[in-house]
Design an enzyme around this catalytic site. Structure first.
Site, short mmCIF file in Angstrom:
data_model
loop_
_atom_site.label_atom_id
_atom_site.label_comp_id
_atom_site.label_asym_id
_atom_site.label_seq_id
_atom_site.Cartn_x
_atom_site.Cartn_y
_atom_site.Cartn_z
N GLU A 209 0.87 -1.18 0.00
CA GLU A 209 0.00 0.00 0.00
C GLU A 209 0.90 1.23 0.00
O GLU A 209 1.48 1.59 1.03
CB GLU A 209 -0.91 -0.02 1.23
CG GLU A 209 -1.85 -1.21 1.30
CD GLU A 209 -2.82 -1.28 0.15
OE1 GLU A 209 -3.00 -0.26 -0.55
OE2 GLU A 209 -3.43 -2.34 -0.07
N CYS A 243 -2.04 9.07 2.55
CA CYS A 243 -1.68 8.50 1.25
C CYS A 243 -2.75 8.75 0.20
O CYS A 243 -2.45 8.74 -1.00
CB CYS A 243 -1.40 7.01 1.38
SG CYS A 243 -2.77 6.05 2.06
#
Length: 453
Positions: A209, A243
């Protein structure tokens, strides 16, 4: 720390079968849920020390996500653990074919500093619910939170089941080279490459990720008050250190100035009398220096100020941003929002194609054909229409990147699937025996075989 010894103890615990039964998995989730509530105030304090997050923000973006995930797993785990029947090959009936999930074994979860509670616990929930043992590696850049998490998990789980490693950066290479059965890593692209290279040596499956430059497209039909308010949230929450935060905005030139004014109004409402003490700070001096360097030579029409002593950067909007400037080349990971104007939507799509595939993409419009054009032509991990970051809150939506923004998914059922290996099983009775597959091969058998298949 002797990682190999820890892994061997976890392998022995896993081999005992203690992690496999549904009742044991549910008990582990209950223990984790109770511990999170018991340690809640200490986690609030730790996140305030590490990132200046208020209890409200910590609960909103971290604690509530984790507690909701646990409840969702407890409700659905029994169903997910069942074998999944599939249609058998008609040429070999009667038989029973099915997929059965099994845990991988001993998994490593590497969590980052920006959401040190959320991004450690969410994958851990999936790992233990799938029946694995787990080691959680916390970030050294959020030391207070890491220490509380280590104490919390040690209070409910033996380390041969769930262990926490608060190792310094220089030990990470040794940690990654251990014989894990699965690795889930959340962090930078550089870190992802390191994980992938280390995992390849031992043929370890991974989920990565990562991050990236998440674009926002705003067309002339958009509600600019709504767009400004929601984009301000995306840039102010955790000081933009998310993110999936909006990284830059591609906005139609006819509405740019109106959007800037609406954004300015939102910031005034967010932080009355200019008091921004509730906003998170930048995690370290090095990150502060990097983020503020992106402002050099830029035209800030909102914000632009910073405080090195607090490592604080104001919510900032930039206009007339050159496409070759550093702020448009690297992931910002801070409360800075560059605006780039356009007149042709095709140009936006072409520009997005010049970058790595983003983790998130956002479109603000009332025109469904615009949404369809963008989504059909741009590849990205996930996104929203007329909002930002909201897809992360939906338990039944899998979360993950693609290409340069990552590989694999988790959250909800996707977490269970990520930490499970699905075995394909076919069961047959003794009779009747199908002789078409057995020697000798004859012309009659060949004709029958073609008819059946």
């Amino acid at each position: 720390m002797e990682y190999r010894e820890l892994i061997e103890r976890q392998r022995a615990y896993f081999a005992s079968g203690a992690t496999r039964a549904l009742e044991n998995r549910i008990n582990a989730l209950n223990e984790l849920e109770n511990a999170l509530k018991l340690f809640q105030d200490r986690l609030f304090e730790a996140l305030e020390e590490d990132l200046n997050k208020s209890p409200h923000e910590t609960y909103l973006m971290e604690q509530s996500f984790v507690l909701g995930e646990i409840r969702y797993f407890k409700k659905n785990l029994k169903k997910w653990m069942k074998d999944r029947r599939v249609k058998p090959n008609i040429g070999f009936v009667p038989n029973k074919s099915y997929m059965t999930p099994e845990p991988y074994g001993v998994v490593l979860i590497v969590s980052p500093w920006n959401y040190p509670l959320n991004l450690a616990m969410m994958p851990l929930i999936g790992a233990i619910a799938a029946g694995n043992c787990a080691v959680v590696k916390n970030s050294a850049k959020a030391p207070h939170t890491g220490a509380v998490l280590a104490e919390m998990l040690a209070s409910i789980f033996p380390d041969e089941y769930v262990a926490v490693v608060n190792a310094p950066r220089q030990e990470c290479g040794d940690l990654l080279r251990q014989p894990w059965d699965y690795i889930l890593f959340t962090g930078s692209k550089a870190g992802g490459r390191e994980v992938l290279a280390a995992a390849a040596e031992n043929m370890i499956p991974v989920t990565l990720e990562l991050g990236g430059k998440n674009p926002v497209i705003i067309d002339p039909t958009a509600d600019l008050k709504v767009a400004a308010k929601r984009l301000a949230f995306g840039k102010c929450i955790n000081a933009g250190q998310t993110c999936i935060a909006p990284d830059y905005v591609l906005i139609h030139q006819d509405i740019r100035d109106e959007f800037v004014e609406e954004f300015r109004k939102v910031i005034k409402k967010y932080f009355r009398k200019g008091d921004m003490s509730q906003m998170a700070t930048i995690v370290s001096d090095a990150h502060f220096a990097r983020v503020t360097s992106l402002l050099e030579g830029q035209n800030a029409v909102v914000g632009g100020g910073s405080d090195p002593e607090r490592r604080f950067v104001e919510p900032t909007v930039l206009v007339d941003v050159p496409l070759d400037s550093p702020v448009m080349q690297e992931e910002i990971f801070g409360p800075i929002l560059p605006l780039v104007t356009w007149t042709d939507l095709n140009w936006c799509i072409d520009y997005i194609h010049t970058k790595d595939k983003p983790l998130a993409l956002y479109v603000f419009t009332k025109d469904k054909t615009v949404v369809r054009r963008v989504f059909d032509q741009c590849s990205f991990g996930g996104g929203c229409v007329n909002d930002v970051m909201l897809h992360l809150s939906a338990t039944e939506l899998a979360f993950g990147g693609v290409g340069g923004s990552g590989m694999g998914q988790y959250h909800g059922k996707a977490s269970f699937d990520t930490f499970s290996h699905y075995r394909a099983i076919c069961e047959r009775k003794k009779f009747p025996e199908q002789n078409l597959r057995h020697f000798p091969f004859t012309k009659l058998k060949f004709r029958l075989l073609r008819m059946l298949t």
